[in-house]
Design a protein around this motif. Structure first.
Motif, PDB file in Angstrom:
ATOM      1  N   TYR A 131       0.859  -1.190   0.000  1.00 19.65           N
ATOM      2  CA  TYR A 131       0.000   0.000   0.000  1.00 19.65           C
ATOM      3  C   TYR A 131       0.886   1.228   0.000  1.00 19.65           C
ATOM      4  CZ  TYR A 131      -3.875   3.089   0.824  1.00 19.65           C
ATOM      5  OH  TYR A 131      -4.815   4.074   0.677  1.00 19.65           O
ATOM      6  N   ASP A 132       0.638   2.135  -0.940  1.00 18.55           N
ATOM      7  CA  ASP A 132       1.438   3.348  -1.039  1.00 18.55           C
ATOM      8  C   ASP A 132       2.921   3.004  -1.186  1.00 18.55           C
ATOM      9  OD1 ASP A 132       1.426   6.031  -1.236  1.00 18.55           O
ATOM     10  OD2 ASP A 132       1.403   6.455   0.916  1.00 18.55           O
ATOM     11  N   GLY A 133       3.193   1.925  -1.926  1.00 18.52           N
ATOM     12  CA  GLY A 133       4.578   1.520  -2.178  1.00 18.52           C
ATOM     13  C   GLY A 133       5.276   0.866  -0.996  1.00 18.52           C
ATOM     14  N   ARG A 134       4.524   0.587   0.080  1.00 21.32           N
ATOM     15  CA  ARG A 134       5.130  -0.054   1.265  1.00 21.32           C
ATOM     16  C   ARG A 134       4.452  -1.390   1.535  1.00 21.32           C
ATOM     17  NH1 ARG A 134       3.181   2.545   5.094  1.00 21.32           N
ATOM     18  NH2 ARG A 134       2.204   4.226   3.952  1.00 21.32           N
ATOM     19  N   PHE A 135       5.203  -2.308   2.145  1.00 19.51           N
ATOM     20  CA  PHE A 135       4.624  -3.617   2.470  1.00 19.51           C
ATOM     21  C   PHE A 135       3.912  -3.573   3.812  1.00 19.51           C
ATOM     22  CE2 PHE A 135       8.044  -4.554  -0.483  1.00 19.51           C
ATOM     23  CZ  PHE A 135       7.336  -5.306  -1.410  1.00 19.51           C
ATOM     24  N   ILE A 136       2.784  -4.261   3.885  1.00 24.66           N
ATOM     25  CA  ILE A 136       2.052  -4.339   5.143  1.00 24.66           C
ATOM     26  C   ILE A 136       2.470  -5.632   5.853  1.00 24.66           C
ATOM     27  CG2 ILE A 136      -0.246  -4.351   6.230  1.00 24.66           C
ATOM     28  CD1 ILE A 136       0.119  -1.903   4.430  1.00 24.66           C
ATOM     29  N   ASP A 137       3.115  -5.481   7.018  1.00 21.24           N
ATOM     30  CA  ASP A 137       3.478  -6.640   7.856  1.00 21.24           C
ATOM     31  C   ASP A 137       4.335  -7.680   7.136  1.00 21.24           C
ATOM     32  OD1 ASP A 137       2.251  -5.831  10.180  1.00 21.24           O
ATOM     33  OD2 ASP A 137       0.324  -6.710   9.644  1.00 21.24           O
ATOM     34  N   LEU A 138       5.305  -7.217   6.347  1.00 19.11           N
ATOM     35  CA  LEU A 138       6.167  -8.188   5.642  1.00 19.11           C
ATOM     36  C   LEU A 138       6.863  -9.124   6.640  1.00 19.11           C
ATOM     37  CD1 LEU A 138       7.315  -9.256   2.983  1.00 19.11           C
ATOM     38  CD2 LEU A 138       9.106  -7.519   3.117  1.00 19.11           C
ATOM     39  N   GLU A 139       7.263  -8.571   7.809  1.00 20.99           N
ATOM     40  CA  GLU A 139       7.961  -9.417   8.804  1.00 20.99           C
ATOM     41  C   GLU A 139       7.070 -10.577   9.229  1.00 20.99           C
ATOM     42  OE1 GLU A 139       6.884  -6.183   9.937  1.00 20.99           O
ATOM     43  OE2 GLU A 139       8.337  -5.502   8.439  1.00 20.99           O
ATOM     44  N   GLY A 140       5.770 -10.286   9.430  1.00 18.67           N
ATOM     45  CA  GLY A 140       4.826 -11.338   9.828  1.00 18.67           C
ATOM     46  C   GLY A 140       4.724 -12.407   8.753  1.00 18.67           C
ATOM     47  N   HIS A 141       4.662 -11.993   7.501  1.00 26.10           N
ATOM     48  CA  HIS A 141       4.558 -12.965   6.408  1.00 26.10           C
ATOM     49  C   HIS A 141       5.840 -13.801   6.311  1.00 26.10           C
ATOM     50  CE1 HIS A 141       0.689 -11.809   4.703  1.00 26.10           C
ATOM     51  NE2 HIS A 141       0.993 -10.579   5.070  1.00 26.10           N
ATOM     52  N   LEU A 142       6.998 -13.143   6.495  1.00 25.09           N
ATOM     53  CA  LEU A 142       8.256 -13.893   6.386  1.00 25.09           C
ATOM     54  C   LEU A 142       8.431 -14.849   7.561  1.00 25.09           C
ATOM     55  CD1 LEU A 142      10.641 -11.104   5.028  1.00 25.09           C
ATOM     56  CD2 LEU A 142       9.522 -12.970   3.762  1.00 25.09           C
ATOM     57  N   SER A 143       7.892 -14.446   8.715  1.00 24.55           N
ATOM     58  CA  SER A 143       8.009 -15.340   9.860  1.00 24.55           C
ATOM     59  C   SER A 143       7.086 -16.556   9.687  1.00 24.55           C
ATOM     60  CB  SER A 143       7.749 -14.506  11.114  1.00 24.55           C
ATOM     61  OG  SER A 143       6.965 -15.150  12.002  1.00 24.55           O
ATOM     62  N   ARG A 144       5.881 -16.341   9.131  1.00 21.19           N
ATOM     63  CA  ARG A 144       5.000 -17.480   8.858  1.00 21.19           C
ATOM     64  C   ARG A 144       5.615 -18.371   7.762  1.00 21.19           C
ATOM     65  NH1 ARG A 144      -1.032 -16.078   7.328  1.00 21.19           N
ATOM     66  NH2 ARG A 144      -0.025 -15.443   5.398  1.00 21.19           N
ATOM     67  N   LEU A 145       6.266 -17.751   6.772  1.00 19.11           N
ATOM     68  CA  LEU A 145       6.933 -18.537   5.722  1.00 19.11           C
ATOM     69  C   LEU A 145       7.992 -19.454   6.335  1.00 19.11           C
ATOM     70  CD1 LEU A 145       7.531 -19.048   2.652  1.00 19.11           C
ATOM     71  CD2 LEU A 145       9.243 -17.235   2.833  1.00 19.11           C
ATOM     72  N   ARG A 146       8.777 -18.896   7.267  1.00 19.44           N
ATOM     73  CA  ARG A 146       9.809 -19.712   7.939  1.00 19.44           C
ATOM     74  C   ARG A 146       9.190 -20.936   8.594  1.00 19.44           C
ATOM     75  NH1 ARG A 146      11.985 -14.840   9.787  1.00 19.44           N
ATOM     76  NH2 ARG A 146      10.979 -15.069  11.795  1.00 19.44           N
ATOM     77  N   ARG A 147       8.070 -20.694   9.307  1.00 20.04           N
ATOM     78  CA  ARG A 147       7.411 -21.813  10.014  1.00 20.04           C
ATOM     79  C   ARG A 147       6.876 -22.851   9.027  1.00 20.04           C
ATOM     80  NH1 ARG A 147       4.661 -17.932  12.844  1.00 20.04           N
ATOM     81  NH2 ARG A 147       2.705 -18.621  11.941  1.00 20.04           N
TER      82      ARG A 147
END
Ligand code: PLP
Length: 294
Positions: free
Chosen positions: A41-57
């Motif tokens: 949104y507006d060229g920024r990621f929303i909660d990318l850290e959360g998505h990457l942490s779920r990806l790790r799991r």
């Protein structure tokens, strides 16, 4: 929706026409793959850290080692939206068990993953958020590890087809007499006492990043939250219902199985949650979602 012409495949950006994956890929043969969808949104990621942490799991749960550090993932995401000029939309990423020239269930000891990303320009705060969506109830026929975000999406694909045939947009999936979640979103209801109810985390549902985002915004609002499973009957008799996901954010559910939920219009608690969520992501709510200001 406009798919960006430049995609990322196995270490390189290339035109989508040039992106080729082996038919022996474990993602194709066994749905042995994790995925994530992150909002921009507006060229920024929303909660990318959360998505990457779920990806790790998820990757750990399906025996694929994470090919990149969080920093490297973030850089690929940023480069991808830059190359495609995405200001508002989604980035899809998939990591599969890769290909090794044969079809073999167990596969090698260590997988060399296939990594694919594309970006998609689309409005995130659109008509569905303003006017609401229609849902049906449907048996949940998915596998038992829904807490991992894998591409085993056949049940959901079929659920969307059944919903469309019924003139609806999505399905609330039901198992053992209780709603698990929506076809690709978490499900929420508001009861007659104004309590917000959503199913507690377990192997039965995906731990939504948007769900977590909404929960983090409730402190101090006076909205009472109850994390428990609810029945389809409770959903049908609810005052309001909505779903949360990175793609549709907070989507009011206005009918269930053809009958209005509450007033049959997006309700005040849903509007409040939309407003809180949009404000938290830095949106100018008066400009892009005046209807959420109530
Ligand atoms: N539940 C399911 C089954 C999903 O597929 C999704 C998203 O695709 C969600 C919930 C919502 O998760 P998130 O908020 O991380 O997009």
């Amino acid at each position: 929706m406009t798919i960006g012409r430049t995609v990322y495949l196995n270490g390189k950006f290339c035109p989508v026409e040039d992106a080729a994956i082996s038919p022996f890929d474990r993602g194709f043969l066994f749905a042995h793959a994790a995925y994530e969808v992150t909002a921009v949104y507006d060229g920024r990621f929303i909660d990318l850290e959360g998505h990457l942490s779920r990806l790790r799991r998820t990757l750990e749960g399906i025996s694929i080692s994470n090919p990149y550090s969080d920093e490297a993932w973030a850089e690929i995401h940023t480069d991808l939206i830059d190359k495609n000029g995405v200001e508002e939309g989604l980035v899809y990423l998939e990591v599969t068990g890769g290909a090794y020239g044969m079809r073999d269930f167990a596969g090698p000891e260590t997988f060399t993953p296939t990594v694919f990303l594309y970006a998609d320009t689309r409005p995130l705060i659109g008509e569905a958020a303003r006017d609401g969506i229609k849902a049906i109830t449907l048996g949940d026929t998915r596998w038992k590890r829904r807490d991992m975000k894998t591409v085993q999406l056949l049940s959901q694909a079929l659920a969307y087809r059944t919903a469309r045939e019924a003139g609806a947009d999505t399905a609330f999936m039901v198992e053992d007499g209780l709603v698990t979640e929506a076809a690709s979103a978490n499900a929420w209801i508001v009861d007659a006492e104004g309590r917000l109810i959503t199913r507690e985390l377990s192997h039965s549902i995906l731990p939504g990043i948007t769900r977590a985002g909404v929960l983090s915004l409730l402190d101090g609002t006076g909205i009472e939250l109850v994390e428990r499973a609810f029945t389809p009957e409770e959903a049908a008799g609810a005052v309001e219902a909505f779903t949360t996901s990175a793609g549709a954010m907070v989507a009011p559910v206005i009918t269930l199985d053809g009958k209005p939920v509450g007033s049959g219009k997006p309700g005040p608690v849903t509007r409040r949650i939309q407003r809180l969520y949009y404000e938290a992501m830095g949106a100018d709510v008066a400009a892009v979602a005046p209807w959420a200001l109530g």
